[in-house]
Design an enzyme around this catalytic site. Structure first.
Site, PDB file in Angstrom:
ATOM      1  N   HIS A 175       0.728  -1.651  -0.556  1.00  0.00           N
ATOM      2  CA  HIS A 175      -0.168   0.070  -0.183  1.00  0.00           C
ATOM      3  C   HIS A 175       0.537   1.226   0.734  1.00  0.00           C
ATOM      4  CE1 HIS A 175      -3.478  -2.373   1.113  1.00  0.00           C
ATOM      5  NE2 HIS A 175      -3.248  -3.020   1.113  1.00  0.00           N
ATOM      6  N   ASN A 229     -10.476  -3.731   2.457  1.00  0.00           N
ATOM      7  CA  ASN A 229      -9.638  -2.773   0.861  1.00  0.00           C
ATOM      8  C   ASN A 229     -11.090  -2.239   0.224  1.00  0.00           C
ATOM      9  OD1 ASN A 229      -7.061  -3.829   0.689  1.00  0.00           O
ATOM     10  ND2 ASN A 229      -7.633  -5.914   0.708  1.00  0.00           N
TER      11      ASN A 229
END
Length: 492
Positions: A54, A127
């Site tokens: 990320h 997510n």
């Protein structure tokens, strides 16, 4: 043929490299499983200074407003009354790319939300998909390695990715979503967000419910095709970040509607699916969506490094009325995420303004690099003591949780009754429109065409078997796209 033994870094041979030690097949992970922690702790330290995963991200501040009463499920104060507002920070991200990579890559998107509540900060770290590739945290480092760079060529490798996915059919549900146009969303504003994991709610009567969080975009779902996403990578690798920033600057504040699925604790024991399996969804016909509130992003950060790069989210950070579940991936993240932040930002990362709780914080943590809050001054650094006025508030005590009276062991996450990896991906494919099906098949064929090397045929055939088991028409279309003649008798 002689093989090398699998060992720890200290040389101890061990056997359980994929299944965490739990109390019963569906119970919580035991702290004593140090192989899990060794794998995750080493994985967290593989890259400096950017995030291991990320790394490429965008964020904005906003507010969450309660629109519906859910106090029968939870005593969490941010849900205490209709109309109540809580300040938030939401960070979007790609998963596999480095900080300088394009943000329109085919990749899941992180959806990490921080609520600044009066009972502390609540981090809901999920997510843009309701499922994930794996169901046990021991596999996480291995999986992410396949999404990063080949150790020899330092390039992304379709062979590594498909080799791993073909050897782990539990990933099929998420892989199908990734290979659809949902894998290339049109920026951050036009995609849903999910807590993904199963969490728990506790109400004022100490009744426990299991819960799934869904953030539905009010802007409507919009995706790039594979060709459009590829073109945008070269045209504007910061497209998603630019789109978010500029819309907020112009006063076009994006919104998401929070909805939840709720399962009474007792039903989790008898439900036909494992409700704590991150590779599965709860069918809406059994647990329909319940409206909760609206999230609005309405302020861009003044300084990216200060408020986005230093932002740290951890699913361990819950508040009174919100708790965990025996979801194995969630349990692994409870220790792994704070450990990653302490490594990347320092032991006092929660004192950084973007991470700091805006309400009272009292504890006995002291010292460490970059301590900036006075370090407790002259107050005692131990508990209990006779000098300060910090007391334990028993009203926040969580109710006891009944655990399975089972034998602690390394249970196979894909044992009988836990190994149906095909029904939900197949159902998902059959629900798609003809256009979505065609695009998904096109994307899969394009991705699998990158497989090469001496194991190419083996990997392709193994993965084709998974597609056929999910849906015969899907398998046939992919095989045709790859130029493979399939003997249907052999596939049965």
């Amino acid at each position: 043929m002689k093989h090398n033994k699998l060992t720890t870094a200290s040389g101890r041979p061990y056997t359980e490299n994929e299944d965490s030690k739990t109390v019963g097949p569906r119970g919580p992970i035991l702290l004593e499983d140090y192989i899990l922690h060794e794998k995750m702790a080493h994985f967290n330290r593989e890259r400096i200074p950017e995030r291991v995963v990320h790394a490429k991200g965008s964020a904005a501040f906003g507010t969450f407003t309660v629109t519906h009463d859910i106090t029968k499920y939870t005593k969490a104060k941010l849900f205490s009354e209709v109309g109540k507002q809580t300040n938030t920070l939401l960070r979007f991200s790609t998963v596999g790319g480095e900080k300088g990579s394009a943000d329109t890559e085919r990749d899941p998107r992180g959806f990490a939300l921080k609520f600044y509540t009066e009972d502390g900060n609540w981090d809901l770290v999920g997510n843009n998909t309701p499922v994930f590739f794996i169901k046990d945290p021991k596999k996480f480092g291995d999986f992410i390695h396949t999404q990063k760079r080949d150790p020899q060529t330092n390039m992304k490798s379709p062979t590594m990715m498909w080799d791993y996915w073909s050897l782990n059919p539990e990933s099929l549900h998420q892989v199908l979503i990734l290979m659809s146009d949902r894998g290339t969303p049109y920026g951050h504003r036009h995609m849903n967000g999910y807590g993904s994991h199963t969490f728990s709610f506790m109400n004022k009567n100490d009744e426990r419910f299991y819960v799934k969080f869904h953030f539905k975009t009010a802007q409507g779902i919009k995706n790039f095709t594979d060709e459009e996403a590829t073109a945008m990578k070269g045209k504007d690798p910061d497209f998603s970040q630019r789109d978010l920033f500029e819309n907020i600057e112009q006063g076009n504040y994006p919104k998401w509607n929070l909805k939840i699925q709720v399962m009474p604790e007792a039903e989790a024991k008898t439900y036909h699916l494992n409700p704590f399996d991150l590779t599965k969804v709860w069918p809406h016909k059994d647990y329909p969506l319940i409206d909760v509130g609206v999230l609005e992003l309405n302020r861009n950060p003044d300084n990216y490094f200060q408020d986005v790069e230093q932002a740290a989210f951890a699913p361990a950070h819950v508040v009174d009325g919100v708790g965990y579940s025996p979801d194995k991936m969630l349990q692994g993240r409870l220790l792994s995420y704070p450990d990653a932040h302490r490594y990347r930002l320092g032991a006092n990362y929660e004192q950084i303004p973007v991470n700091r709780c805006p309400f009272a914080v009292n504890n006995y943590q002291r010292d460490g690099a970059m301590r900036i809050d006075g370090n407790g001054g002259s107050k005692p650094n131990y508990f209990p003591n006779s000098f300060d006025d910090i007391k334990i508030d028993e009203s926040y005590k969580e109710p006891a949780q009944e655990l399975e009276s089972s034998i602690a062991d390394w249970y196979d996450r894909n044992a009988e009754n836990e190994n149906d990896h095909y029904t939900q991906p197949g159902n998902l494919f059959r629900l798609m429109t003809d256009e979505a099906k065609a695009n998904t098949i096109h994307n899969i064929v394009g991705a699998m065409s990158g497989i090469n090397g001496v194991k190419k045929e083996e990997i392709i055939n193994r993965q084709l078997c998974h597609w056929f088991r999910a849906d015969v028409n899907l398998g046939m279309a992919i095989a045709k796209g790859l130029g493979i003649n399939v003997d249907m008798d052999m596939m049965r």
